[in-house]
Design a protein around this motif. Structure first.
Motif, PDB file in Angstrom:
ATOM      1  N   ILE A  66       0.838  -1.207   0.000  1.00  0.00           N
ATOM      2  CA  ILE A  66       0.000   0.000   0.000  1.00  0.00           C
ATOM      3  C   ILE A  66       0.869   1.253   0.000  1.00  0.00           C
ATOM      4  CG2 ILE A  66      -1.671   1.343   1.339  1.00  0.00           C
ATOM      5  CD1 ILE A  66      -2.863  -1.412   2.232  1.00  0.00           C
ATOM      6  N   THR A  67       1.880   1.302   0.855  1.00  0.00           N
ATOM      7  CA  THR A  67       2.738   2.492   0.905  1.00  0.00           C
ATOM      8  C   THR A  67       3.550   2.654  -0.377  1.00  0.00           C
ATOM      9  OG1 THR A  67       4.498   1.326   2.096  1.00  0.00           O
ATOM     10  CG2 THR A  67       2.883   2.505   3.425  1.00  0.00           C
ATOM     11  N   TRP A  68       3.987   1.542  -0.971  1.00  0.00           N
ATOM     12  CA  TRP A  68       4.736   1.633  -2.230  1.00  0.00           C
ATOM     13  C   TRP A  68       3.829   2.145  -3.357  1.00  0.00           C
ATOM     14  CZ3 TRP A  68       4.873  -1.259  -6.959  1.00  0.00           C
ATOM     15  CH2 TRP A  68       5.975  -0.960  -7.772  1.00  0.00           C
ATOM     16  N   ALA A  69       2.587   1.654  -3.388  1.00  0.00           N
ATOM     17  CA  ALA A  69       1.652   2.118  -4.417  1.00  0.00           C
ATOM     18  C   ALA A  69       1.379   3.615  -4.274  1.00  0.00           C
ATOM     19  CB  ALA A  69       0.342   1.331  -4.344  1.00  0.00           C
ATOM     20  N   LEU A  70       1.139   4.064  -3.054  1.00  0.00           N
ATOM     21  CA  LEU A  70       0.772   5.464  -2.833  1.00  0.00           C
ATOM     22  C   LEU A  70       1.947   6.434  -2.942  1.00  0.00           C
ATOM     23  CD1 LEU A  70      -1.711   5.082   0.154  1.00  0.00           C
ATOM     24  CD2 LEU A  70      -2.275   5.634  -2.225  1.00  0.00           C
ATOM     25  N   TRP A  71       3.075   6.073  -2.345  1.00  0.00           N
ATOM     26  CA  TRP A  71       4.179   7.026  -2.233  1.00  0.00           C
ATOM     27  C   TRP A  71       5.478   6.583  -2.907  1.00  0.00           C
ATOM     28  CZ3 TRP A  71       1.317   5.964   2.385  1.00  0.00           C
ATOM     29  CH2 TRP A  71       0.373   6.946   2.682  1.00  0.00           C
TER      30      TRP A  71
ATOM     31  N   ARG B 177       3.802  -5.391  -9.798  1.00  0.00           N
ATOM     32  CA  ARG B 177       2.691  -4.454  -9.943  1.00  0.00           C
ATOM     33  C   ARG B 177       1.855  -4.483  -8.671  1.00  0.00           C
ATOM     34  NH1 ARG B 177      -2.728  -4.704 -11.568  1.00  0.00           N
ATOM     35  NH2 ARG B 177      -3.403  -2.978 -12.872  1.00  0.00           N
ATOM     36  N   VAL B 178       1.430  -3.299  -8.245  1.00  0.00           N
ATOM     37  CA  VAL B 178       0.496  -3.172  -7.134  1.00  0.00           C
ATOM     38  C   VAL B 178      -0.611  -2.214  -7.581  1.00  0.00           C
ATOM     39  CG1 VAL B 178       0.152  -2.364  -4.765  1.00  0.00           C
ATOM     40  CG2 VAL B 178       2.249  -3.565  -5.372  1.00  0.00           C
TER      41      VAL B 178
END
Length: 93
Positions: A45-50, A70-71
């Motif tokens: 989640i953090t990698w996808a967002l930031w 891929r996320v």
């Protein structure tokens, strides 16, 4: 922010798991043995967002032997639904 769905491909220990559907949940708890992948879900989640996670490089987040990851993370915010997709190609061979 209300999480709705998380899709992973070749992210850390997750090669091609079924998507996680959070819709309809009011409270959730991640449980499992050490090393089961609980923190990896939060990293995704953090990698996808930031674009950042606990690893030093994106290549360290890629499933061993994979050449891409891929996320896709969908969430609701202020009655609007958003989807963030982050992917990386290349990596270690």
């Amino acid at each position: 922010m209300i999480p709705l769905r998380l899709e992973l491909q070749n992210f850390l220990t997750y090669k091609t798991p079924d998507p996680l559907d959070f819709s309809g949940l009011h409270v959730a708890c991640l449980t499992g043995d050490n090393g089961a992948g609980k923190s990896s879900l939060l990293d995704a989640i953090t990698w996808a967002l930031w674009g950042r996670a606990r690893a030093k490089t994106d290549d360290e987040l890629m499933h061993q032997g994979a050449t891409e990851m891929r996320v896709a993370f969908s969430f609701e915010l202020s009655e609007q639904v958003y989807q963030v997709i982050r992917q990386k190609k290349g990596g270690k061979r």
